[in-house]
Design an enzyme around this catalytic site. Structure first.
Site, PDB file in Angstrom:
ATOM      1  N   ARG A  38     -84.170  41.689-115.292  1.00 54.68           N
ATOM      2  CA  ARG A  38     -83.089  42.203-114.456  1.00 54.68           C
ATOM      3  C   ARG A  38     -82.570  41.140-113.480  1.00 54.68           C
ATOM      4  NH1 ARG A  38     -82.270  42.666-108.663  1.00 54.68           N
ATOM      5  NH2 ARG A  38     -80.712  44.291-108.312  1.00 54.68           N
ATOM      6  N   THR A  73     -83.199  39.969 -99.736  1.00 52.92           N
ATOM      7  CA  THR A  73     -82.442  38.780-100.057  1.00 52.92           C
ATOM      8  C   THR A  73     -82.357  37.951 -98.788  1.00 52.92           C
ATOM      9  OG1 THR A  73     -81.050  40.141-101.506  1.00 52.92           O
ATOM     10  CG2 THR A  73     -80.255  37.936-101.037  1.00 52.92           C
ATOM     11  N   GLY A  89     -79.658  40.654-110.250  1.00 57.02           N
ATOM     12  CA  GLY A  89     -78.767  41.327-109.321  1.00 57.02           C
ATOM     13  C   GLY A  89     -77.555  40.481-108.969  1.00 57.02           C
ATOM     14  N   ASP A  90     -77.009  40.725-107.792  1.00 63.04           N
ATOM     15  CA  ASP A  90     -75.766  40.056-107.380  1.00 63.04           C
ATOM     16  C   ASP A  90     -75.961  38.648-106.846  1.00 63.04           C
ATOM     17  OD1 ASP A  90     -75.481  40.369-103.979  1.00 63.04           O
ATOM     18  OD2 ASP A  90     -77.028  41.493-105.030  1.00 63.04           O
ATOM     19  N   GLY A  96     -78.280  43.606-100.370  1.00 64.22           N
ATOM     20  CA  GLY A  96     -78.242  45.059-100.504  1.00 64.22           C
ATOM     21  C   GLY A  96     -78.573  45.494-101.908  1.00 64.22           C
ATOM     22  N   MET A  97     -77.992  46.609-102.318  1.00 63.62           N
ATOM     23  CA  MET A  97     -78.254  47.186-103.629  1.00 63.62           C
ATOM     24  C   MET A  97     -77.486  46.393-104.683  1.00 63.62           C
ATOM     25  SD  MET A  97     -78.199  51.230-102.547  1.00 63.62           S
ATOM     26  CE  MET A  97     -78.728  51.811-104.166  1.00 63.62           C
ATOM     27  N   GLY A  98     -78.200  45.488-105.359  1.00 57.53           N
ATOM     28  CA  GLY A  98     -77.574  44.499-106.215  1.00 57.53           C
ATOM     29  C   GLY A  98     -76.648  45.046-107.276  1.00 57.53           C
TER      30      GLY A  98
END
Length: 320
Positions: free
Chosen positions: A206, A178, A208-209, A230-232
């Site tokens: 999909r 990101t 993510g954040d 990071g890990m969404g």
């Protein structure tokens, strides 16, 4: 209060120094500096924090080193699908998009959605119709986004049947891709912007954040501006950006404490590798990460770029 402040990130996760060749490291450092200078030029000219964060993110979207715009990863169907968001702390206006495939600079479209529509978020074909019919964007063929690096990465992910936020051969094998920027302008207005290509080998549209206001992106005058990476899925569940804001607004935590407590608290407990870049109403910048590295940078008191990569790094001038 500082005259203005600017800070950026280019993704966080496991970035392995022992695998990083000197020329590649310098390429990343120079790319971060270029993004900082793009935003600085706006702020130096008296421009808005919104325009500054968009300019900084555009610089990274145009650089194939980063997983956004030109360097976006490929989906299972060998396509690029991109998400982005921008927020203006002055009036809490925001623009976001998800799943676009033919937009050269998604962050610019996010700003256009914010300023030129009555909506906050548009998706897929609808976002592109708005872009081409009302916002003056030019259709960009998928070929523009295709790079051998990302194709090799997709083949590697398909061979194991997984979706990945990682590179296959680069030293940032497990970097979460990101890019983002936060800024305070001379008028005291805060802004945040974030853009991503998402997950390698992702399916089913999909998201993510990154484009979710309050998760990956948030800005509020008198409070803070935050961009996360990071890990969404974990960042979504923890609404990271708004949590940092809330801790400052209602818990009277400092920017540093709020970022640290969020990044190294529940998120870490859930196994979520991540990092954030944030700036407060006084222009104080803070980076927090719970993983081995995050491409990041800010400006020193003379307006010169300072950058860092690994978690143990201090911010240094580009050529050091």
């Amino acid at each position: 209060m500082a005259q203005f402040s600017l800070a950026i990130h280019g993704g966080a996760g496991t970035i392995e120094k022992h695998r990083m060749k000197a020329d590649l490291e310098q390429a990343y450092r120079h790319a971060l500096a270029d993004a900082l200078l793009a935003g600085k030029n706006i702020l130096m000219a008296g421009g808005s924090s919104v325009d500054a964060v968009v300019a900084a993110v555009v610089s990274m979207e145009d650089n194939p080193l980063f997983n956004a715009g030109r360097g976006s990863v490929l989906t299972h169907d060998e396509m690029v699908e991109m998400d982005a968001a921008v927020m203006n702390g002055k009036d809490l206006n925001a623009g976001a998009l998800c799943g676009v495939r033919h937009i050269k600079n998604p962050i610019v479209l996010a700003r256009d959605i914010m300023t030129g529509s009555s909506h906050v978020m548009l998706s897929g074909d609808g976002a592109e119709k708005f872009a081409f019919n009302e916002a003056g964007h030019v259709y960009t063929e998928q070929d523009y986004f295709f790079t051998e690096r990302r194709y090799d990465q997709l083949l590697d992910a398909k061979s194991t049947g997984r979706a990945a936020l990682s590179e296959s051969t680069f030293p940032d094998d497990k970097k979460h891709g990101t890019v983002g920027a936060v800024a305070l302008d001379a008028s005291g207005n805060l802004a945040a912007a974030t853009s991503t290509g998402g997950l390698t080998n992702k399916r089913y549209g999909r998201i993510g954040d990154t484009p979710i206001i309050g998760a990956g992106t948030y800005a509020r005058n008198g409070n803070c501006a935050v961009s996360a990476t990071g890990m969404g899925e974990v960042l979504l569940r923890c609404t990271v950006a708004s949590d940092i804001s809330g801790r400052m607004r209602y818990g009277n935590q400092s920017l540093k404490d709020a970022c640290h407590n969020v990044v190294n608290g529940e998120i870490k407990g859930l196994g979520g590798e991540c990092g954030v870049v944030a700036v407060d109403a006084e222009g104080q910048v803070h980076f927090s990460l719970n993983c081995p590295g995050m491409y990041r940078g800010t400006l020193d008191t003379h307006g010169e770029p300072l950058v860092a990569i690994y978690d143990t790094d201090t911010l240094t001038p580009v050529n050091q």
